[in-house]
Design an enzyme around this catalytic site. Sequence first.
Site, PDB file in Angstrom:
ATOM      1  CB  ILE A   1      -0.940   0.000   1.221  1.00 43.47           C
ATOM      2  CG1 ILE A   1      -1.825  -1.251   1.188  1.00 43.47           C
ATOM      3  CG2 ILE A   1      -1.772   1.281   1.251  1.00 43.47           C
ATOM      4  CD1 ILE A   1      -2.682  -1.445   2.412  1.00 43.47           C
ATOM      5  N   PRO A   2       1.161   1.801  -1.179  1.00 39.01           N
ATOM      6  CG  PRO A   2       1.056   2.521  -3.398  1.00 39.01           C
ATOM      7  CD  PRO A   2       0.435   1.555  -2.420  1.00 39.01           C
ATOM      8  CB  CYS A   3       1.467   5.338   2.661  1.00 39.75           C
ATOM      9  SG  CYS A   3       2.807   4.517   3.519  1.00 39.75           S
ATOM     10  CG  HIS A   4       6.361   5.199  -1.206  1.00 42.39           C
ATOM     11  ND1 HIS A   4       5.806   3.940  -1.068  1.00 42.39           N
ATOM     12  CD2 HIS A   4       6.809   5.282  -2.484  1.00 42.39           C
ATOM     13  CE1 HIS A   4       5.930   3.292  -2.220  1.00 42.39           C
ATOM     14  NE2 HIS A   4       6.536   4.085  -3.094  1.00 42.39           N
ATOM     15  NE  ARG A   5       4.045   4.108  -5.918  1.00 42.62           N
ATOM     16  CZ  ARG A   5       3.686   2.913  -6.353  1.00 42.62           C
ATOM     17  NH1 ARG A   5       2.405   2.637  -6.556  1.00 42.62           N
ATOM     18  NH2 ARG A   5       4.594   1.979  -6.584  1.00 42.62           N
TER      19      ARG A   5
END
Length: 182
Positions: free
Chosen positions: A138-142
């Site tokens: 879950i790419p929360c860094h994006r």
Amino acid sequence: MHGSTVSKVSIDEWLTAQHPSPLGSLWSTWTANGLFRLSWQTPSHDPSCQETLLPNHQASVLDTLLHDYFCGHKVSWHELVIDPTGWTSFTQRVYRHCLEIPYGSTITYKQLATLAGNERASRAVGAAMSRNRVLLVIPCHRVVSASGSLQGYSAKGGISTKRLLLELERQGHWPQNLFAKG
């Protein structure tokens, strides 16, 4: 960097696997419902727990995906089954839409809130991102601020790690000086 180590110690009916990464070992925790956690934090184990025989095929799939990701290849995490236990319906919508952010791209907290059905819930999206227990997948860094600046990243290394992950995705390789011997 390839090859997970499956722990024989479990937490209730959980399986833990260790995955190498250029930023230190990642640890995945699995339940019968799927991937529960992916983190750079070493999990704590209760020695009184019973060993489980959960299949580790998904851990092997994750290991391959992580290897490819850290080599700078575009990967899709969609073949992994994620365990949403404990997530509210809003959090599930936020994470589902976060999963759809294209590799190497970013969106704002407000844009993600709008996709999740409540354009005024930017702070709630930020809170959901800070509680994301399945990093990278879950790419929360994006997810970035309205100004495009990087804010908050609860994983090891904080914003520096967020910046490195975005640079890896955008350029297809790590910054040249990341692994330079000092």
